[in-house]
Design a protein around this motif. Structure first.
Motif, PDB file in Angstrom:
ATOM      1  N   GLU A  22     102.572  86.935  78.878  1.00 34.83           N
ATOM      2  CA  GLU A  22     101.938  87.487  77.688  1.00 34.83           C
ATOM      3  C   GLU A  22     102.364  88.938  77.492  1.00 34.83           C
ATOM      4  OE1 GLU A  22      97.906  86.761  76.870  1.00 34.83           O
ATOM      5  OE2 GLU A  22      97.912  84.842  77.920  1.00 34.83           O
ATOM      6  N   LEU A  23     102.432  89.325  76.245  1.00 34.37           N
ATOM      7  CA  LEU A  23     102.806  90.691  75.903  1.00 34.37           C
ATOM      8  C   LEU A  23     101.550  91.538  75.735  1.00 34.37           C
ATOM      9  CD1 LEU A  23     105.485  89.914  73.177  1.00 34.37           C
ATOM     10  CD2 LEU A  23     105.874  90.417  75.575  1.00 34.37           C
ATOM     11  N   ALA A  38     104.129  96.131  69.832  1.00 31.85           N
ATOM     12  CA  ALA A  38     104.463  97.205  68.900  1.00 31.85           C
ATOM     13  C   ALA A  38     105.959  97.475  68.900  1.00 31.85           C
ATOM     14  CB  ALA A  38     103.692  98.473  69.260  1.00 31.85           C
ATOM     15  N   THR A  39     106.565  97.433  70.092  1.00 32.92           N
ATOM     16  CA  THR A  39     107.999  97.671  70.192  1.00 32.92           C
ATOM     17  C   THR A  39     108.781  96.549  69.520  1.00 32.92           C
ATOM     18  OG1 THR A  39     107.675  98.824  72.274  1.00 32.92           O
ATOM     19  CG2 THR A  39     109.894  98.048  71.801  1.00 32.92           C
ATOM     20  N   ILE A  40     108.368  95.310  69.763  1.00 37.03           N
ATOM     21  CA  ILE A  40     109.054  94.160  69.173  1.00 37.03           C
ATOM     22  C   ILE A  40     108.839  94.116  67.670  1.00 37.03           C
ATOM     23  CG2 ILE A  40     109.075  91.635  69.065  1.00 37.03           C
ATOM     24  CD1 ILE A  40     108.323  91.678  72.058  1.00 37.03           C
ATOM     25  N   ALA A  70     107.128 104.603  65.168  1.00 37.65           N
ATOM     26  CA  ALA A  70     107.183 105.428  63.950  1.00 37.65           C
ATOM     27  C   ALA A  70     107.515 106.858  64.343  1.00 37.65           C
ATOM     28  CB  ALA A  70     105.868 105.362  63.215  1.00 37.65           C
ATOM     29  N   CYS A  71     108.375 107.441  63.571  1.00 37.06           N
ATOM     30  CA  CYS A  71     108.715 108.857  63.752  1.00 37.06           C
ATOM     31  C   CYS A  71     108.465 109.538  62.424  1.00 37.06           C
ATOM     32  CB  CYS A  71     110.165 109.001  64.180  1.00 37.06           C
ATOM     33  SG  CYS A  71     110.645 110.737  64.343  1.00 37.06           S
ATOM     34  N   CYS A  72     107.464 110.329  62.377  1.00 34.66           N
ATOM     35  CA  CYS A  72     107.027 110.897  61.121  1.00 34.66           C
ATOM     36  C   CYS A  72     107.974 111.967  60.584  1.00 34.66           C
ATOM     37  CB  CYS A  72     105.628 111.481  61.322  1.00 34.66           C
ATOM     38  SG  CYS A  72     104.849 112.032  59.821  1.00 34.66           S
ATOM     39  N   CYS A  73     108.672 112.671  61.471  1.00 32.71           N
ATOM     40  CA  CYS A  73     109.434 113.821  61.015  1.00 32.71           C
ATOM     41  C   CYS A  73     110.790 113.503  60.393  1.00 32.71           C
ATOM     42  CB  CYS A  73     109.705 114.793  62.133  1.00 32.71           C
ATOM     43  SG  CYS A  73     108.877 114.544  63.628  1.00 32.71           S
ATOM     44  N   CYS A  74     111.265 112.281  60.556  1.00 31.46           N
ATOM     45  CA  CYS A  74     112.622 112.038  60.058  1.00 31.46           C
ATOM     46  C   CYS A  74     112.655 111.047  58.902  1.00 31.46           C
ATOM     47  CB  CYS A  74     113.517 111.541  61.195  1.00 31.46           C
ATOM     48  SG  CYS A  74     112.908 110.027  61.947  1.00 31.46           S
ATOM     49  N   GLY A  75     111.516 110.669  58.374  1.00 31.70           N
ATOM     50  CA  GLY A  75     111.479 109.714  57.272  1.00 31.70           C
ATOM     51  C   GLY A  75     111.676 110.390  55.936  1.00 31.70           C
TER      52      GLY A  75
END
Length: 124
Positions: free
Chosen positions: A99-100, A106-108, A113-118
């Motif tokens: 089981e995950l 979240a990774t799969i 999320a990276c807020c600074c580069c969007g």
């Protein structure tokens, strides 16, 4: 495409159907052992009536890659010459059914999320 290439491709397609059918269906796997000629016909592999058929059960290993397929093709072609056809049927691959946890999912699922580069610049 040469005749040999065409025959090899046809064999590979039918052999793949035999493998996946034996993995997906216990009924087909049993028929492959008890009546290999009929089971192979179902997937498009014809064997001359007087030929011998030997189904060899194997296990998949880290070394079971293209070399395994090349060896199987060579054995099938050898069967044309000798009248004895050996077919390697590996046991079904074992799948990891662990089981995950939430981090794995979240990774799969793309949860990183990276807020600074969007392009939305919502962080600034």
């Amino acid at each position: 495409m040469t005749v040999i290439d065409s025959q090899t491709r046809a064999f590979t397609d039918a052999y793949t159907r035999a493998l996946t059918s034996s993995w997906a269906s216990d009924d087909y796997a049993e028929r492959l052992q008890s009546d290999p000629r009929a089971a192979l016909e179902e997937v498009g592999l014809s064997v001359p009536p007087q030929a011998q058929i030997e189904i060899v059960r194997t296990q998949i290993t880290d070394d079971s890659d293209e070399e395994g397929l090349e060896a199987q093709i060579a054995m099938w072609l050898e069967g044309h010459r000798t009248g004895t056809y050996r077919l390697l049927i590996p046991d079904p691959p074992e799948l990891d059914t662990a089981e995950l946890d939430l981090d794995d999912m979240a990774t799969i699922g793309g949860g990183f999320a990276c807020c600074c580069c969007g392009p939305c610049s919502c962080c600034s």
